[in-house]
Motif scaffolding. Structure first.
Motif, mmCIF file in Angstrom:
data_model
loop_
_atom_site.group_PDB
_atom_site.id
_atom_site.type_symbol
_atom_site.label_atom_id
_atom_site.label_comp_id
_atom_site.label_asym_id
_atom_site.label_seq_id
_atom_site.Cartn_x
_atom_site.Cartn_y
_atom_site.Cartn_z
ATOM 1 N N THR A 47 17.902 11.088 26.481
ATOM 2 C CA THR A 47 19.068 11.977 26.397
ATOM 3 C C THR A 47 20.059 11.406 25.391
ATOM 4 N N ASP A 48 21.160 12.145 25.192
ATOM 5 C CA ASP A 48 22.269 11.658 24.377
ATOM 6 C C ASP A 48 23.382 11.079 25.235
ATOM 7 N N LEU A 49 23.154 10.922 26.528
ATOM 8 C CA LEU A 49 24.154 10.351 27.410
ATOM 9 C C LEU A 49 24.207 8.843 27.234
ATOM 10 N N ARG A 50 25.383 8.275 27.431
ATOM 11 C CA ARG A 50 25.546 6.823 27.341
ATOM 12 C C ARG A 50 26.445 6.348 28.472
ATOM 13 N N LEU A 51 26.022 5.272 29.116
ATOM 14 C CA LEU A 51 26.819 4.630 30.148
ATOM 15 C C LEU A 51 27.600 3.476 29.542
ATOM 16 N N ASN A 52 28.905 3.459 29.745
ATOM 17 C CA ASN A 52 29.756 2.342 29.339
ATOM 18 C C ASN A 52 30.377 1.737 30.594
ATOM 19 N N GLU A 53 30.217 0.438 30.750
ATOM 20 C CA GLU A 53 30.805 -0.284 31.875
ATOM 21 C C GLU A 53 31.787 -1.316 31.331
ATOM 22 N N TYR A 54 33.069 -1.152 31.683
ATOM 23 C CA TYR A 54 34.105 -2.083 31.261
ATOM 24 C C TYR A 54 34.472 -2.925 32.482
ATOM 25 N N GLY A 55 34.345 -4.249 32.386
ATOM 26 C CA GLY A 55 34.562 -5.055 33.570
ATOM 27 C C GLY A 55 35.357 -6.309 33.332
ATOM 28 N N ALA A 56 35.899 -6.834 34.425
ATOM 29 C CA ALA A 56 36.542 -8.148 34.454
ATOM 30 C C ALA A 56 35.985 -8.872 35.664
ATOM 31 N N GLN A 57 35.621 -10.131 35.472
ATOM 32 C CA GLN A 57 35.046 -10.862 36.590
ATOM 33 C C GLN A 57 35.377 -12.349 36.484
ATOM 34 N N MET A 58 35.308 -13.009 37.621
ATOM 35 C CA MET A 58 35.422 -14.462 37.665
ATOM 36 C C MET A 58 34.020 -15.025 37.848
ATOM 37 N N LYS A 59 33.586 -15.853 36.901
ATOM 38 C CA LYS A 59 32.318 -16.540 37.013
ATOM 39 C C LYS A 59 32.592 -17.973 37.468
ATOM 40 N N VAL A 60 31.797 -18.444 38.412
ATOM 41 C CA VAL A 60 31.928 -19.812 38.924
ATOM 42 C C VAL A 60 30.599 -20.518 38.705
ATOM 43 N N ASN A 61 30.613 -21.565 37.901
ATOM 44 C CA ASN A 61 29.416 -22.353 37.615
ATOM 45 C C ASN A 61 29.423 -23.623 38.448
ATOM 46 N N ILE A 62 28.325 -23.863 39.167
ATOM 47 C CA ILE A 62 28.179 -25.050 40.006
ATOM 48 C C ILE A 62 26.999 -25.858 39.470
ATOM 49 N N TYR A 63 27.226 -27.132 39.186
ATOM 50 C CA TYR A 63 26.209 -28.009 38.601
ATOM 51 C C TYR A 63 25.630 -28.891 39.711
ATOM 52 N N PRO A 64 24.535 -28.482 40.347
ATOM 53 C CA PRO A 64 24.051 -29.212 41.534
ATOM 54 C C PRO A 64 23.520 -30.602 41.228
ATOM 55 N N PHE A 65 23.022 -30.838 40.013
ATOM 56 C CA PHE A 65 22.447 -32.142 39.674
ATOM 57 C C PHE A 65 23.480 -33.110 39.092
ATOM 58 N N ASP A 66 24.707 -32.637 38.901
ATOM 59 C CA ASP A 66 25.770 -33.483 38.347
ATOM 60 C C ASP A 66 27.094 -33.114 39.003
ATOM 61 N N PHE A 67 27.031 -32.837 40.320
ATOM 62 C CA PHE A 67 28.175 -32.265 41.017
ATOM 63 C C PHE A 67 29.391 -33.174 41.005
ATOM 64 N N LEU A 68 29.178 -34.477 41.068
ATOM 65 C CA LEU A 68 30.298 -35.419 41.105
ATOM 66 C C LEU A 68 30.635 -35.980 39.737
ATOM 67 N N GLY A 69 30.067 -35.384 38.677
ATOM 68 C CA GLY A 69 30.427 -35.823 37.339
ATOM 69 C C GLY A 69 31.885 -35.523 37.051
ATOM 70 N N ASP A 70 32.688 -36.563 36.855
ATOM 71 C CA ASP A 70 34.131 -36.371 36.699
ATOM 72 C C ASP A 70 34.602 -36.526 35.261
ATOM 73 N N CYS A 71 33.645 -36.530 34.311
ATOM 74 C CA CYS A 71 34.037 -36.606 32.901
ATOM 75 C C CYS A 71 34.468 -35.226 32.426
ATOM 76 N N ASP A 72 35.754 -35.059 32.170
ATOM 77 C CA ASP A 72 36.263 -33.770 31.677
ATOM 78 C C ASP A 72 36.042 -33.711 30.166
ATOM 79 N N CYS A 73 34.760 -33.700 29.785
ATOM 80 C CA CYS A 73 34.393 -33.719 28.385
ATOM 81 C C CYS A 73 33.296 -32.687 28.150
ATOM 82 N N PRO A 74 33.041 -32.316 26.913
ATOM 83 C CA PRO A 74 31.997 -31.326 26.641
ATOM 84 C C PRO A 74 30.624 -31.827 27.058
#
Length: 222
Positions: A83-110
């Motif tokens: 068809t010529d129909l189009r779906l547009n979804e505009y969103g805002a969300q909070m993503k939360v990333n959890i690092y299970p293998f480095d959970f206590l890594g406290d280096c605030d570095c890249p």
């Protein structure tokens, strides 16, 4: 469609580029649970071609645990199959990333500057929650009787892997799924016999896979 992309990037135009931000592009595979009902029975709803999603995010984290937060805005756009129909979804969300293998890594570095194997320092689980506006873009001659715009909360999850290219840039393959909690096609369509087809349970599920580029320009902190 270019107008929609422009609106998306304008939403985050106020982000200060001296901080930490990311740009993500993904392929999307949208599945609607649409069912139209008539006096003679139920009719399946729309199928979608693969779409594309563009997103911008800001980044911050907890100081002592590797739990990272990414406030995000996005545009997901996809064409209705055949068809010529189009779906547009505009969103805002909070993503939360959890690092299970480095959970206590406290280096605030890249990621590039963290110690340890790539899998340990880069793999994460992602949880998402947000709100989306849905707009089905109909051609002028399509028999729509009511406004097709709807909105509702979303939730989802996924996985990803940070790959530090440098202290400035991180490349992240991501994959996941997002589910809407409310109708996204609140429309009434008239069929060829002039009979109304009313949308029933019309929730949108989006599977996605793609890449994110993250930039950390706060180099004085590390």
């Amino acid at each position: 469609m270019m107008r929609n992309y422009f609106l998306l990037f304008t939403l985050l135009g106020g982000l200060s580029l001296h901080a930490q931000f990311g740009i993500q592009t993904t392929a999307t595979f949208n599945q609607g649970s649409d069912v139209f009902v008539t006096g003679s029975g139920e009719v399946p709803g729309f199928d979608y071609d693969p779409g594309v999603e563009l997103a911008l995010n800001y980044w911050f984290r907890l100081p002592k645990q590797r739990i990272e937060f990414l406030p995000t805005v996005y545009l997901n756009t996809a064409k209705v199959e055949d068809t010529d129909l189009r779906l547009n979804e505009y969103g805002a969300q909070m993503k939360v990333n959890i690092y299970p293998f480095d959970f206590l890594g406290d280096c605030d570095c890249p990621t590039f500057g963290k110690q340890g194997p790539q899998l340990q320092k880069g793999f994460f689980l992602q949880l998402t929650a947000g709100y989306a506006l849905y707009d089905l873009d109909f051609p002028d001659d399509f028999p729509v009787e009511t406004d097709s715009r709807e909105s509702g909360f979303t939730y989802g999850g996924g996985i990803g892997m940070d790959i530090g290219l440098s202290n400035l840039v991180t490349l992240t393959p991501v994959a996941g799924v997002r589910r809407g909690t409310s109708q996204y096609t609140g429309i009434i369509v008239t069929d060829v016999n002039g009979e109304g087809l009313e949308t029933l349970d019309s929730k949108l599920t989006t599977f996605y896979a793609g890449l994110q580029l993250s930039f950390r320009l706060d180099h004085k902190r590390y």
